[in-house]
Scaffold this active site. Sequence first.
Site, PDB file in Angstrom:
ATOM      1  N   PRO A 181       0.822  -1.216   0.000  1.00  0.00           N
ATOM      2  CA  PRO A 181       0.000   0.000   0.000  1.00  0.00           C
ATOM      3  C   PRO A 181       0.849   1.256   0.000  1.00  0.00           C
ATOM      4  CG  PRO A 181      -0.159  -1.161   2.122  1.00  0.00           C
ATOM      5  CD  PRO A 181       0.681  -2.006   1.220  1.00  0.00           C
ATOM      6  N   ASP A 182       0.351   2.318  -0.643  1.00  0.00           N
ATOM      7  CA  ASP A 182       1.059   3.606  -0.570  1.00  0.00           C
ATOM      8  C   ASP A 182       0.612   4.328   0.699  1.00  0.00           C
ATOM      9  OD1 ASP A 182      -1.457   4.559  -1.145  1.00  0.00           O
ATOM     10  OD2 ASP A 182      -0.925   5.549  -3.009  1.00  0.00           O
ATOM     11  N   PHE A 183       0.915   5.602   0.809  1.00  0.00           N
ATOM     12  CA  PHE A 183       0.480   6.368   1.987  1.00  0.00           C
ATOM     13  C   PHE A 183      -0.914   6.943   1.803  1.00  0.00           C
ATOM     14  CE2 PHE A 183       4.695   7.907   4.096  1.00  0.00           C
ATOM     15  CZ  PHE A 183       4.785   6.689   4.733  1.00  0.00           C
ATOM     16  N   ARG A 184      -1.107   7.644   0.667  1.00  0.00           N
ATOM     17  CA  ARG A 184      -2.223   8.598   0.616  1.00  0.00           C
ATOM     18  C   ARG A 184      -3.414   8.182  -0.233  1.00  0.00           C
ATOM     19  NH1 ARG A 184       2.511  11.294   1.147  1.00  0.00           N
ATOM     20  NH2 ARG A 184       2.646  12.704   2.943  1.00  0.00           N
ATOM     21  N   ASN A 237      10.933   5.154  -2.300  1.00  0.00           N
ATOM     22  CA  ASN A 237      10.488   3.878  -1.744  1.00  0.00           C
ATOM     23  C   ASN A 237      11.574   3.205  -0.925  1.00  0.00           C
ATOM     24  OD1 ASN A 237       8.133   4.417  -2.963  1.00  0.00           O
ATOM     25  ND2 ASN A 237       8.345   2.936  -4.619  1.00  0.00           N
ATOM     26  N   ASP A 264      11.177  -0.186  -0.265  1.00  0.00           N
ATOM     27  CA  ASP A 264      10.870  -1.610  -0.401  1.00  0.00           C
ATOM     28  C   ASP A 264      11.916  -2.384  -1.193  1.00  0.00           C
ATOM     29  OD1 ASP A 264      10.395  -0.884  -3.102  1.00  0.00           O
ATOM     30  OD2 ASP A 264       8.251  -0.643  -2.764  1.00  0.00           O
ATOM     31  N   HIS A 308      15.074   7.925   0.572  1.00  0.00           N
ATOM     32  CA  HIS A 308      14.577   7.801   1.937  1.00  0.00           C
ATOM     33  C   HIS A 308      15.121   6.551   2.626  1.00  0.00           C
ATOM     34  CE1 HIS A 308      11.002  10.710   0.982  1.00  0.00           C
ATOM     35  NE2 HIS A 308      12.166  11.319   1.075  1.00  0.00           N
TER      36      HIS A 308
HETATM   37  P1  CNA Z   1       2.028   8.741  -1.454  1.00  0.00           P
HETATM   38  O1  CNA Z   1       1.948  10.050  -0.794  1.00  0.00           O
HETATM   39  O2  CNA Z   1       1.207   7.634  -0.883  1.00  0.00           O
HETATM   40  O3  CNA Z   1       1.601   8.964  -2.980  1.00  0.00           O
HETATM   41  C1  CNA Z   1       1.458   7.890  -3.872  1.00  0.00           C
HETATM   42  C2  CNA Z   1       0.916   8.446  -5.188  1.00  0.00           C
HETATM   43  O4  CNA Z   1       0.869   7.394  -6.117  1.00  0.00           O
HETATM   44  C3  CNA Z   1      -0.489   9.037  -5.074  1.00  0.00           C
HETATM   45  O5  CNA Z   1      -0.554  10.231  -5.810  1.00  0.00           O
HETATM   46  C4  CNA Z   1      -1.368   7.948  -5.688  1.00  0.00           C
HETATM   47  O6  CNA Z   1      -2.523   8.461  -6.327  1.00  0.00           O
HETATM   48  C5  CNA Z   1      -0.422   7.353  -6.696  1.00  0.00           C
HETATM   49  N1  CNA Z   1      -0.723   5.946  -6.975  1.00  0.00           N
HETATM   50  C6  CNA Z   1      -0.807   4.924  -6.101  1.00  0.00           C
HETATM   51  N2  CNA Z   1      -1.038   3.766  -6.728  1.00  0.00           N
HETATM   52  C7  CNA Z   1      -1.131   4.085  -8.050  1.00  0.00           C
HETATM   53  C8  CNA Z   1      -1.403   3.338  -9.210  1.00  0.00           C
HETATM   54  N3  CNA Z   1      -1.582   2.012  -9.169  1.00  0.00           N
HETATM   55  N4  CNA Z   1      -1.448   3.974 -10.386  1.00  0.00           N
HETATM   56  C9  CNA Z   1      -1.251   5.318 -10.469  1.00  0.00           C
HETATM   57  N5  CNA Z   1      -0.986   6.084  -9.396  1.00  0.00           N
HETATM   58  C10 CNA Z   1      -0.940   5.479  -8.199  1.00  0.00           C
HETATM   59  O7  CNA Z   1       3.512   8.219  -1.563  1.00  0.00           O
HETATM   60  P2  CNA Z   1       4.840   9.057  -1.923  1.00  0.00           P
HETATM   61  O8  CNA Z   1       5.791   8.065  -2.450  1.00  0.00           O
HETATM   62  O9  CNA Z   1       4.548  10.261  -2.716  1.00  0.00           O
HETATM   63  O10 CNA Z   1       5.288   9.551  -0.484  1.00  0.00           O
HETATM   64  C11 CNA Z   1       6.554   9.403  -0.059  1.00  0.00           C
HETATM   65  C12 CNA Z   1       6.686   8.484   1.141  1.00  0.00           C
HETATM   66  C13 CNA Z   1       5.895   7.222   1.006  1.00  0.00           C
HETATM   67  C14 CNA Z   1       8.103   8.012   1.218  1.00  0.00           C
HETATM   68  O11 CNA Z   1       8.737   8.584   2.300  1.00  0.00           O
HETATM   69  C15 CNA Z   1       8.077   6.487   1.342  1.00  0.00           C
HETATM   70  O12 CNA Z   1       9.009   6.035   2.261  1.00  0.00           O
HETATM   71  C16 CNA Z   1       6.706   6.160   1.739  1.00  0.00           C
HETATM   72  N6  CNA Z   1       6.172   4.840   1.375  1.00  0.00           N
HETATM   73  C17 CNA Z   1       6.913   3.951   0.665  1.00  0.00           C
HETATM   74  C18 CNA Z   1       6.375   2.715   0.341  1.00  0.00           C
HETATM   75  C19 CNA Z   1       7.205   1.743  -0.433  1.00  0.00           C
HETATM   76  O13 CNA Z   1       8.423   1.703  -0.249  1.00  0.00           O
HETATM   77  N7  CNA Z   1       6.597   0.942  -1.314  1.00  0.00           N
HETATM   78  C20 CNA Z   1       5.063   2.395   0.723  1.00  0.00           C
HETATM   79  C21 CNA Z   1       4.325   3.342   1.459  1.00  0.00           C
HETATM   80  C22 CNA Z   1       4.897   4.565   1.772  1.00  0.00           C
END
Ligand code: CNA
Length: 300
Positions: free
Chosen positions: A24-27, A98, A100, A117
């Site tokens: 999962p992402d954050f937002r 990321n 991961d 990060h």
């Molecule tokens: P965020 O703020 O959650 O933004 C993610 C963005 O991606 C949003 O605009 C979503 O709409 C978009 N999105 C998500 N899934 C899809 C998809 N399938 N298709 C198109 N668009 C999509 O995350 P950011 O990366 O901007 O924020 C930075 C943080 C999140 C960092 O400090 C990370 O460490 C942290 N993070 C990382 C992970 C990981 O490593 N996979 C997971 C969760 C959070």
Amino acid sequence: MKMGRCKNVVVVAGAGISTASGIPDFRTPGTGLYANLEAYNIPYPEAIFNVDYFSNDPQPFFSLAKVLYPGSHRPNYVHYFIRMLHHKGLLLRVYTQNIDSLEKLCGIPDDKLVEAHGSFATASCHLCYTPYPAEDAKRLIMNGSVPTCTFCTATVKPDVVFFGEDLPQKYFLHTQDFPKADLLLIMGTSLQIEPFASLVNTVRSTVPRLLLNRHAVGPFQRNPLRKADRMELGDLEDTVRQFAEMLGWNDDIMELMKSQEQEQCIPTLVRGRSAKRQAGSEESDSETDSKCSTSSCLTK
Ligand code: CNA
């Protein structure tokens, strides 16, 4: 790209490139970690990456770490598209937020990758920074125990950058890379975390910036856009697949995904071993492999 005008592509990536891998992402409303915080028992979302909060109670972060620790997720098409940019000799660097390690797992070499990060590949004391074996930290955290510093007994944390902590030294490659870029690809990020988010404003104003995301973010929310700005909104995997098909790369990417998974030359968490295997897998498609040291200077 087809006309050979882009030879120094910089990729800026965020959690959205890994949602197709099941992380999962954050937002994202509903599925994002910020919408599911009851599981972590924290007062506000950012607390999970707050070093003072961690000092008092590391459990929320450790619960999240169990989800994010590399090992149970595979890179997806989007990661391999970035790897293909490297394979074609077009990737100047990928800057990812990321943690991961999926960029590494899909075979993007260390010298092409900036994990801005941090990552779980190393661990250290959150107070005195004494290094701690990353595999031991992982084992303890996965078992619900707390790794403690052998020097000062404070809690050890994986070297993921928290709010207010320094970014890795390698992050500062951006001062060379962004002025050189001839195409900026921005994928799967909400561009909300500084200083990373502002990187996208440091390419030359004539350089095309292409946003691939579910919705407009950062400078792409402004009207009018810069003349060279473009965005393709929608599911990232679909959009990237269409992009790859336009470039005639789809079959190559599918082949690369298959062979990488079959070869089992996927790096493990242990840094030394990982680097060695990585080097092996790079020989086929990478000319350079200079490793950068990590120290620090800025805040997340
Ligand atoms: P965020 O703020 O959650 O933004 C993610 C963005 O991606 C949003 O605009 C979503 O709409 C978009 N999105 C998500 N899934 C899809 C998809 N399938 N298709 C198109 N668009 C999509 O995350 P950011 O990366 O901007 O924020 C930075 C943080 C999140 C960092 O400090 C990370 O460490 C942290 N993070 C990382 C992970 C990981 O490593 N996979 C997971 C969760 C959070």
